[in-house]
Design an enzyme around this catalytic site. Structure first.
Site, PDB file in Angstrom:
ATOM      1  N   ASP A  69      31.972  35.592  56.251  1.00  0.00           N
ATOM      2  CA  ASP A  69      32.935  35.848  55.198  1.00  0.00           C
ATOM      3  C   ASP A  69      32.584  37.186  54.554  1.00  0.00           C
ATOM      4  O   ASP A  69      31.425  37.441  54.234  1.00  0.00           O
ATOM      5  CB  ASP A  69      32.845  34.731  54.145  1.00  0.00           C
ATOM      6  CG  ASP A  69      34.209  34.217  53.751  1.00  0.00           C
ATOM      7  OD1 ASP A  69      34.990  35.021  53.219  1.00  0.00           O
ATOM      8  OD2 ASP A  69      34.474  33.017  53.961  1.00  0.00           O
TER       9      ASP A  69
ATOM     10  N   ASP B 149      37.956  37.954  52.587  1.00  0.00           N
ATOM     11  CA  ASP B 149      38.457  37.230  51.424  1.00  0.00           C
ATOM     12  C   ASP B 149      39.501  38.052  50.647  1.00  0.00           C
ATOM     13  O   ASP B 149      39.235  39.216  50.308  1.00  0.00           O
ATOM     14  CB  ASP B 149      37.254  36.949  50.516  1.00  0.00           C
ATOM     15  CG  ASP B 149      37.544  35.925  49.443  1.00  0.00           C
ATOM     16  OD1 ASP B 149      37.783  34.758  49.776  1.00  0.00           O
ATOM     17  OD2 ASP B 149      37.527  36.304  48.244  1.00  0.00           O
TER      18      ASP B 149
ATOM     19  N   GLU C 186      42.281  37.316  54.840  1.00  0.00           N
ATOM     20  CA  GLU C 186      42.961  36.306  54.028  1.00  0.00           C
ATOM     21  C   GLU C 186      43.925  37.044  53.109  1.00  0.00           C
ATOM     22  O   GLU C 186      43.512  37.927  52.353  1.00  0.00           O
ATOM     23  CB  GLU C 186      41.946  35.518  53.198  1.00  0.00           C
ATOM     24  CG  GLU C 186      42.609  34.354  52.473  1.00  0.00           C
ATOM     25  CD  GLU C 186      41.935  33.942  51.179  1.00  0.00           C
ATOM     26  OE1 GLU C 186      42.156  32.811  50.747  1.00  0.00           O
ATOM     27  OE2 GLU C 186      41.202  34.768  50.573  1.00  0.00           O
TER      28      GLU C 186
ATOM     29  N   HIS D  43      38.587  25.476  53.139  1.00  0.00           N
ATOM     30  CA  HIS D  43      37.850  24.984  51.972  1.00  0.00           C
ATOM     31  C   HIS D  43      38.674  25.061  50.687  1.00  0.00           C
ATOM     32  O   HIS D  43      38.200  24.632  49.639  1.00  0.00           O
ATOM     33  CB  HIS D  43      36.562  25.792  51.825  1.00  0.00           C
ATOM     34  CG  HIS D  43      36.847  27.251  51.577  1.00  0.00           C
ATOM     35  ND1 HIS D  43      37.410  28.069  52.532  1.00  0.00           N
ATOM     36  CD2 HIS D  43      36.686  28.016  50.479  1.00  0.00           C
ATOM     37  CE1 HIS D  43      37.581  29.267  52.025  1.00  0.00           C
ATOM     38  NE2 HIS D  43      37.148  29.273  50.773  1.00  0.00           N
ATOM     39  N   ASP D  44      39.865  25.645  50.749  1.00  0.00           N
ATOM     40  CA  ASP D  44      40.728  25.747  49.560  1.00  0.00           C
ATOM     41  C   ASP D  44      41.900  24.774  49.608  1.00  0.00           C
ATOM     42  O   ASP D  44      42.663  24.683  48.641  1.00  0.00           O
ATOM     43  CB  ASP D  44      41.322  27.167  49.445  1.00  0.00           C
ATOM     44  CG  ASP D  44      40.268  28.229  49.210  1.00  0.00           C
ATOM     45  OD1 ASP D  44      39.226  27.923  48.601  1.00  0.00           O
ATOM     46  OD2 ASP D  44      40.486  29.377  49.660  1.00  0.00           O
TER      47      ASP D  44
HETATM   48  C1  NOJ Z   1      39.636  32.939  48.469  1.00  0.00           C
HETATM   49  C2  NOJ Z   1      38.583  31.968  48.864  1.00  0.00           C
HETATM   50  O1  NOJ Z   1      38.979  31.294  50.023  1.00  0.00           O
HETATM   51  C3  NOJ Z   1      38.369  31.048  47.688  1.00  0.00           C
HETATM   52  O2  NOJ Z   1      37.552  29.944  47.996  1.00  0.00           O
HETATM   53  C4  NOJ Z   1      37.790  31.864  46.567  1.00  0.00           C
HETATM   54  O3  NOJ Z   1      37.687  31.067  45.416  1.00  0.00           O
HETATM   55  C5  NOJ Z   1      38.656  33.078  46.246  1.00  0.00           C
HETATM   56  N1  NOJ Z   1      39.136  33.754  47.407  1.00  0.00           N
HETATM   57  C6  NOJ Z   1      37.868  34.064  45.449  1.00  0.00           C
HETATM   58  O4  NOJ Z   1      36.871  34.631  46.238  1.00  0.00           O
END
Ligand code: NOJ
Length: 560
Positions: A99, A200, A257, A330-331
């Site tokens: 990441d 990210d 992302e 994970h989100d």
């Molecule tokens: C996206 C990530 O996937 C998430 O888990 C994170 O909280 C935010 N970006 C901030 O880094």
């Protein structure tokens, strides 16, 4: 360096290290734990591991707030553990991508500590510092994690920008020395031999000059700054520079992302001739079960919207750029609880959802536990939740007088901790995740849903994933074929075909718990004489002029 595009035929498995496997009994997953599970991933058949952040961090946002990019988080182990993991993965033919979190750092990162130490410090411009406006924040933006996007610093009398938590100050990419430092750090990891980066919120790094106020949507406490920080003016310039300086020198996988991206943006980001990134994570399909405004507003998914969304992306990027394919990370809440049925049809619906995604054009991503059909969790008390986004939202909404029960309902459906409960390895204590006390509660369904059971049962979700991954290796049409949506307006059937030359795949997925009867000549004609290559019921109910799909049934036909 020649780009071989190996990632076009790969399947990626995401590990959230904190919750994967705890080798040292402190209740927190670690790198040594991952190394012990490589053979499990090999058995599944994936090619690449994406590691969520393992860098030194005070863990305000579980590692997405990095204090030192060159050091491994103590709780996860040491650099020697990391080197061992990378070597062990490579020995088995597994790749590892890391990441890359460079929209922001931790407020404990040395750059920020210096930046904060005074207006004249050379590091001041590494971040966004601004004067207040009429005794208030410099603009009206809200943070993605609730509250304002600015934090006041008494000592210097200025505010700093943080799109996420106040412990995640945004880096200023307009400042060339910062960009140089980031590239140096990326090379450090690539020279160790890692195989790429997941970047990210990388489309947030170019902010619009002047940082203007955002529109305040109905019922919102703050302005929406996203038009001024997503896909900003200099974003393509920054990514091309990064590509030229770093990425192009290695034969790697890069996935950005990118919330708030449309197909036309995605073409620009992923078209190979633009030399930016290989593929991106988009969010449109993950927003279809939210009402207007924010993800916490619950709405039932309309399957037609989902189908048409996939169609747009599949057709839009075919032959132009590249899609990444995901249901989970994970989100996101667990897909079997979200678009499937995690009770009486858990196994069937998890297999159906997997099939629907894995037969598409692009690179599939599997999130830990998805391959055994892990489900959402309902913790009784808000104190059992650990996620900064969830906790901040809870506090803010309680402050607005919204009842506890209503907020909890949103958390049960959408909260990020649904994905973060420990991986369920066995039916033993703590699901075999740790001998200690897990940092977050284990989902109580671990006795029924765990890896040990999945591996013993040839009909498990695990082996269904394994089969799908194997097919991608075997059949080029999955990588190359074009996409056509079938039965567009059917409310419960997601059906599509993939074509390549004379070959054709027909993918049928029943998203509901009622039977669907298909008796159209065309389909039946296609199906007869075709080979069934995927199914989730023992036998396919195909008779002369009729095909019946039972609840959550999926069938894939291959016709040559
Ligand atoms: C996206 C990530 O996937 C998430 O888990 C994170 O909280 C935010 N970006 C901030 O880094």
């Amino acid at each position: 360096m020649e780009q071989t595009n190996w990632w076009k035929k790969s399947v990626v498995y995401q590990i959230y290290p904190r919750s994967f496997y705890d080798a040292d009994g402190d209740g927190i997953g670690d790198i040594a734990g991952i190394a012990q599970k490589l053979d499990y991933l090999k058995e599944l058949g994936v090619d690449v591991i994406w590691l969520s952040p393992v860098y030194d961090s005070p863990n305000d946002d579980n590692g997405y707030d990095i204090r030192d990019y060159y050091k491994i988080m103590d709780e996860f182990g040491t650099m020697a553990d990391f080197d061992f993991l990378l070597a062990s993965a490579h020995e088995r033919g597994l790749k590892i991508i890391m990441d890359l979190v460079v929209n922001h750092t931790s407020d404990e990162h040395e750059w920020f500590v210096r930046s904060k130490s005074g207006r004249d410090n050379p590091y001041r411009d590494y971040y966004y510092w601004r004067d207040g406006k009429e005794g208030r924040e410099p603009n009206n933006w809200g943070s993605i994690f609730s509250g304002p996007a600015w934090e006041y610093d008494e000592a210097s009398g200025q505010y700093y920008l943080h799109l996420f938590s106040k412990k995640q100050p945004d880096l200023n990419w307009e400042h060339p020395p910062l960009r140089k430092e980031v590239y140096r750090m990326m090379k450090f990891w690539l020279d160790k031999g890692i195989d790429g980066f997941r970047m990210d919120v990388i489309n947030f790094i170019s902010k619009v000059d002047g940082l203007p106020d955002g529109a305040v949507e109905e019922g919102a406490l703050y302005g929406n700054g996203s038009p001024y920080f997503m896909n900003g003016l200099r974003i393509h310039e920054f990514l091309r520079e990064m590509n030229e300086e770093v990425l192009s020198k290695y034969d790697i996988l890069t996935v950005g992302e990118m919330p708030g991206v449309r197909v036309d943006h995605a073409k620009a980001y992923t078209a190979p001739e633009n030399k930016e990134v290989n593929m991106i994570f988009t969010f449109e399909h993950m927003g279809l079960d939210s009402g207007p405004g924010e993800k916490w507003n619950l709405e039932k998914l309309d399957l037609v919207d989902l189908k048409e969304n996939f169609e747009k992306w599949q057709k839009g990027l075919h032959g132009v750029g590249w899609n990444s394919l995901y249901w989970n990370n994970h989100d996101q809440p667990r897909i079997v609880s979200r678009f499937g049925n995690d009770r009486e049809h858990r196994v069937l619906s998890a297999k159906m959802l997997a099939t629907c995604l894995h037969m598409l054009h692009g690179t599939p991503y599997i999130y830990q536990g998805e391959e055994i059909g892990m489900t959402n969790v309902r913790f009784e008390s808000i104190d059992e939740y650990k996620d900064v986004e969830t906790l901040n939202m809870y506090r803010e909404k309680r402050g607005q007088g919204i009842p506890h029960e209503k907020i909890m309902e949103s958390i049960y459906v959408k909260g990020r901790d649904n994905a973060r409960t420990p991986m369920q390895w066995t039916s033993g204590p703590n699901g075999g995740f740790t001998d200690g006390t897990p940092w977050i509660g284990v989902n109580p369904r671990y006795k029924e849903i765990n890896v040990e059971k999945a591996l013993e049962d040839k009909d498990s979700i695990f082996y269904h994933y394994k089969h799908l991954i194997g097919l991608r290796k075997e059949l080029d049409i999955i990588t190359t074929g074009d996409f056509n949506l079938l039965y567009r307006s059917h409310p419960a059937l997601f059906a599509y075909e993939r074509r390549s030359g004379d070959e054709k795949l027909v993918v049928l997925c029943n998203f509901g718990d009622e039977e669907i009867e298909l008796d159209e000549e065309n389909l039946i004609h296609e199906a007869t004489g075709a080979e069934v290559i995927v199914q989730n019921y023992k036998e396919v109910q195909l008779e002369q002029s009729r095909l019946v799909l039972r609840p959550y049934e999926t069938v894939v036909f291959l016709k040559k």
